[in-house]
Write a protein that holds these residues in place. Structure first.
Motif, mmCIF file in Angstrom:
data_model
loop_
_atom_site.group_PDB
_atom_site.id
_atom_site.type_symbol
_atom_site.label_atom_id
_atom_site.label_comp_id
_atom_site.label_asym_id
_atom_site.label_seq_id
_atom_site.Cartn_x
_atom_site.Cartn_y
_atom_site.Cartn_z
ATOM 1 N N THR A 156 -11.235 -8.209 -9.284
ATOM 2 C CA THR A 156 -10.716 -6.977 -8.689
ATOM 3 C C THR A 156 -9.378 -7.240 -8.018
ATOM 4 O OG1 THR A 156 -11.303 -5.061 -7.342
ATOM 5 C CG2 THR A 156 -11.718 -7.206 -6.384
ATOM 6 N N SER A 157 -8.627 -6.175 -7.771
ATOM 7 C CA SER A 157 -7.334 -6.280 -7.098
ATOM 8 C C SER A 157 -7.492 -5.953 -5.618
ATOM 9 C CB SER A 157 -6.331 -5.304 -7.715
ATOM 10 O OG SER A 157 -6.714 -3.960 -7.442
ATOM 11 N N VAL A 191 -4.898 -13.958 5.523
ATOM 12 C CA VAL A 191 -4.802 -15.390 5.784
ATOM 13 C C VAL A 191 -4.337 -16.131 4.533
ATOM 14 C CG1 VAL A 191 -6.126 -17.471 6.342
ATOM 15 C CG2 VAL A 191 -6.467 -15.378 7.663
ATOM 16 N N ALA A 192 -4.891 -15.774 3.382
ATOM 17 C CA ALA A 192 -4.501 -16.455 2.145
ATOM 18 C C ALA A 192 -3.006 -16.263 1.855
ATOM 19 C CB ALA A 192 -5.340 -15.941 0.978
ATOM 20 N N GLN A 193 -2.505 -15.035 2.051
ATOM 21 C CA GLN A 193 -1.110 -14.747 1.705
ATOM 22 C C GLN A 193 -0.123 -15.300 2.719
ATOM 23 O OE1 GLN A 193 -0.264 -10.743 0.469
ATOM 24 N NE2 GLN A 193 1.854 -10.805 1.168
ATOM 25 N N TYR A 194 -0.382 -15.098 4.015
ATOM 26 C CA TYR A 194 0.624 -15.399 5.027
ATOM 27 C C TYR A 194 0.526 -16.819 5.577
ATOM 28 C CZ TYR A 194 1.720 -10.470 4.884
ATOM 29 O OH TYR A 194 2.098 -9.229 4.446
ATOM 30 N N PRO A 209 -0.931 -15.136 -2.494
ATOM 31 C CA PRO A 209 -1.076 -13.684 -2.475
ATOM 32 C C PRO A 209 -2.141 -13.143 -3.427
ATOM 33 C CG PRO A 209 0.899 -14.312 -3.672
ATOM 34 C CD PRO A 209 0.353 -15.564 -3.078
ATOM 35 N N THR A 210 -2.605 -13.932 -4.388
ATOM 36 C CA THR A 210 -3.631 -13.470 -5.323
ATOM 37 C C THR A 210 -4.735 -14.520 -5.439
ATOM 38 O OG1 THR A 210 -2.657 -14.466 -7.310
ATOM 39 C CG2 THR A 210 -1.843 -12.286 -6.665
ATOM 40 N N PHE A 241 2.513 -0.028 2.744
ATOM 41 C CA PHE A 241 2.801 -1.473 2.694
ATOM 42 C C PHE A 241 1.905 -2.131 1.636
ATOM 43 C CE2 PHE A 241 0.621 -0.088 6.548
ATOM 44 C CZ PHE A 241 -0.643 -0.644 6.419
ATOM 45 N N PRO A 242 2.126 -1.823 0.367
ATOM 46 C CA PRO A 242 1.239 -2.291 -0.698
ATOM 47 C C PRO A 242 1.193 -3.804 -0.863
ATOM 48 C CG PRO A 242 3.240 -1.315 -1.607
ATOM 49 C CD PRO A 242 3.235 -0.991 -0.147
ATOM 50 N N THR A 243 2.254 -4.494 -0.469
ATOM 51 C CA THR A 243 2.273 -5.958 -0.611
ATOM 52 C C THR A 243 2.254 -6.668 0.730
ATOM 53 O OG1 THR A 243 4.703 -5.995 -0.674
ATOM 54 C CG2 THR A 243 3.545 -5.769 -2.781
#
Length: 503
Positions: free
Chosen positions: A48-49, A336-339, A344-345, A474-476
């Protein structure tokens, strides 16, 4: 004229009694912790996204919304001899939840995992809801605060175990790598362990406690006043259908807005729920007008519309505080994973490492909650009262969410979780201690179930509306969801200022 028979006092429970009454919650919270910390991870691992996470998560609050008032109403009216009033529901829910935890990590596809989330959350709610009333059943008013503090400590301890277990398994050499479209072994084994632990803990409470019979409860609280018990149904019978029409119209307006403005598909659910409540209330009013008993629906709708004023004020604070919590549960893993891990995925190299760090963060806030429930909160409550203690704790939580914008390393986020943990401890203890001492014993189950509507409705709003807000503005940048969490936690603190200080 007969002298009034004095009421008996419920025996005081020692530490062992308090332990036995709430130990089952330790296992239930292991299940909730595994769900909260890992379902976004499972959904993303299965393909899933980020945009679709809120829609998939909607299962959890929706099942709570439907299950808790029904189980509360039924448990108030249940007596199965030696098995008791609340314990049949503990046991049935625990069996179903344990089986769900064993099956969930075997999910071969996203749809299967989503369905199992519905089953798991319904089962956890069946077992959990009567535990709130169980404290009120078994303890006198002078021990309510202590009972809910011990219950909160077990909730925190169970969540620590459930949250940290995947991380510990990785340190023990269990693979944390997920094949394409698969679930890591760390998560798989943690869910199986959690299922066994949940069932064992609930079984402990079932076997080590004896509930008071209806005759004993009457000796403690006085004979049941049937006229008072049906008061809300009689009030319902005198109402017109205007309010029902307003709910239905509101639901239709939301659905129309989805079509006109192109909102996210999960907002259809919000409109459907508003319209469904309008229809349910219309049916309940019609049944009440016919007389002869309005049935379960009439009692639930009548008690919801006729809830005490103190409960309404506490409900508003619950609404805001649980909105913040649900934002955190959905978004902490992607944030947490992205920043903090540059992932990001779910396909990014460091994603699983970041997801495991979220388990550590959730472990910390739950550990802090367990300690705060037994030490910090009682200390503050004795000095500034339960209401102001809750205000202070909620502001600590707001500060914890806001600090995600300040800290730059994942290790610093451990300090953020201290504030979140203090708020979590208070959210689980203070409102229930205040409420249990003010409600009629005969309706403790249904009112606790209805109070939890204000736990699950904000979660539904977050799950249905937050996705649209995130995608549009803020989609991203999912970190801005933490700003929402901080803001609504402040609103919760302000709402608590409307609750009388001596409550």
């Amino acid at each position: 004229m007969n002298a009034e028979i004095p009421l008996k006092t419920k025996p005081r429970q020692g530490f062992a009694g308090l332990w036995n009454i709430s130990f089952g919650f330790f296992g239930i919270q292991i299940g909730f912790a595994l769900q909260n910390a890992n379902m976004s991870r499972i959904f993303q691992s299965l393909g899933t996204s980020l945009d679709d996470l809120p829609a998939l998560w909607v299962a959890a609050p929706l099942t709570g919304l439907l299950v808790q008032p029904i189980i509360g109403h039924m448990s108030d009216r249940t007596w199965l001899g030696r098995l008791g009033r609340r314990r049949p529901y503990f046991l049935a829910g625990a069996i179903m939840a344990a089986l769900s935890l064993f099956v969930m990590p075997l999910a071969p596809a996203l749809l299967f995992a989503a369905v199992m989330l519905w089953v798991l959350d319904a089962s956890l709610n069946i077992s959990m809801e009567p535990f709130r009333a169980f404290v009120g059943d078994m303890l006198g008013k002078d021990q309510h605060a202590a009972g809910y503090a011990v219950q909160t400590a077990f909730i925190g301890a169970g969540a620590v175990v459930g949250s940290i277990f995947p991380y510990l398994l990785e340190r023990m050499g269990v693979s944390n790598e997920a094949a394409a479209g698969g679930i890591p072994d760390t998560v798989r084994y943690a869910f199986w362990f959690g299922g066994a632990a949940l069932f064992a803990a609930v079984l402990w409470t079932v076997l080590t406690t004896n509930e008071y019979s209806p005759d004993e409860m009457a000796a403690f609280d006085g004979p049941a006043d049937e006229a008072a018990a049906d008061h809300n149904v009689r009030v319902l019978a005198g109402r017109g259908f205007t309010s029902s029409a307003v709910w239905i119209a509101a639901g239709a307006a939301v659905i129309a807005a989805v079509v006109a403005w192109g909102l996210e598909k999960e907002v259809y659910l919000l409109g459907g729920l508003l319209a469904a409540y309008g229809l349910a209330s219309a049916v309940a009013i019609a049944l009440a007008k016919r007389g002869g008993g309005a049935g379960m629906l009439g009692h639930i709708v009548g008690d919801f519309s006729g809830m005490p004023e103190l409960m309404k004020r506490l409900a508003l604070a619950q609404f805001f505080s649980w909105s913040a919590l649900f934002i955190m549960w959905i978004n902490t893993t992607p944030v947490v994973a992205q920043y903090f891990f540059g992932a990001p995925t779910a396909e990014s190299p460091n994603y699983q490492e970041g997801a495991n760090w979220v388990n550590v963060l959730f472990t910390v806030y739950n550990g802090v909650a367990a300690i705060a429930a037994l030490a910090l909160l009682p200390f503050l409550a004795r000095r500034i009262g339960r209401v102001m203690t809750h205000v202070v704790a909620l502001l600590c939580g707001a500060a914890g969410y806001a600090s995600f914008f300040v800290f730059r390393t994942p290790e610093m986020l451990l300090l953020s979780e201290v504030g979140v943990g203090i708020a979590w401890a208070s959210i689980l203890a203070m409102p229930y201690a205040i409420l249990a001492s003010s409600l009629p014993q005969r309706k403790l189950g249904i009112y606790m179930g209805l109070f939890n509507v204000f736990v699950v409705v904000p979660q539904l709003l977050v799950a249905t509306v937050m996705g649209s807000i995130t995608k549009r503005f803020f989609p991203t940048e999912p970190i801005y969801t933490m700003a929402f969490a901080a803001g609504v936690m402040v609103l919760a603190a302000l709402a608590m200022l409307r609750v009388p200080r001596d409550a």
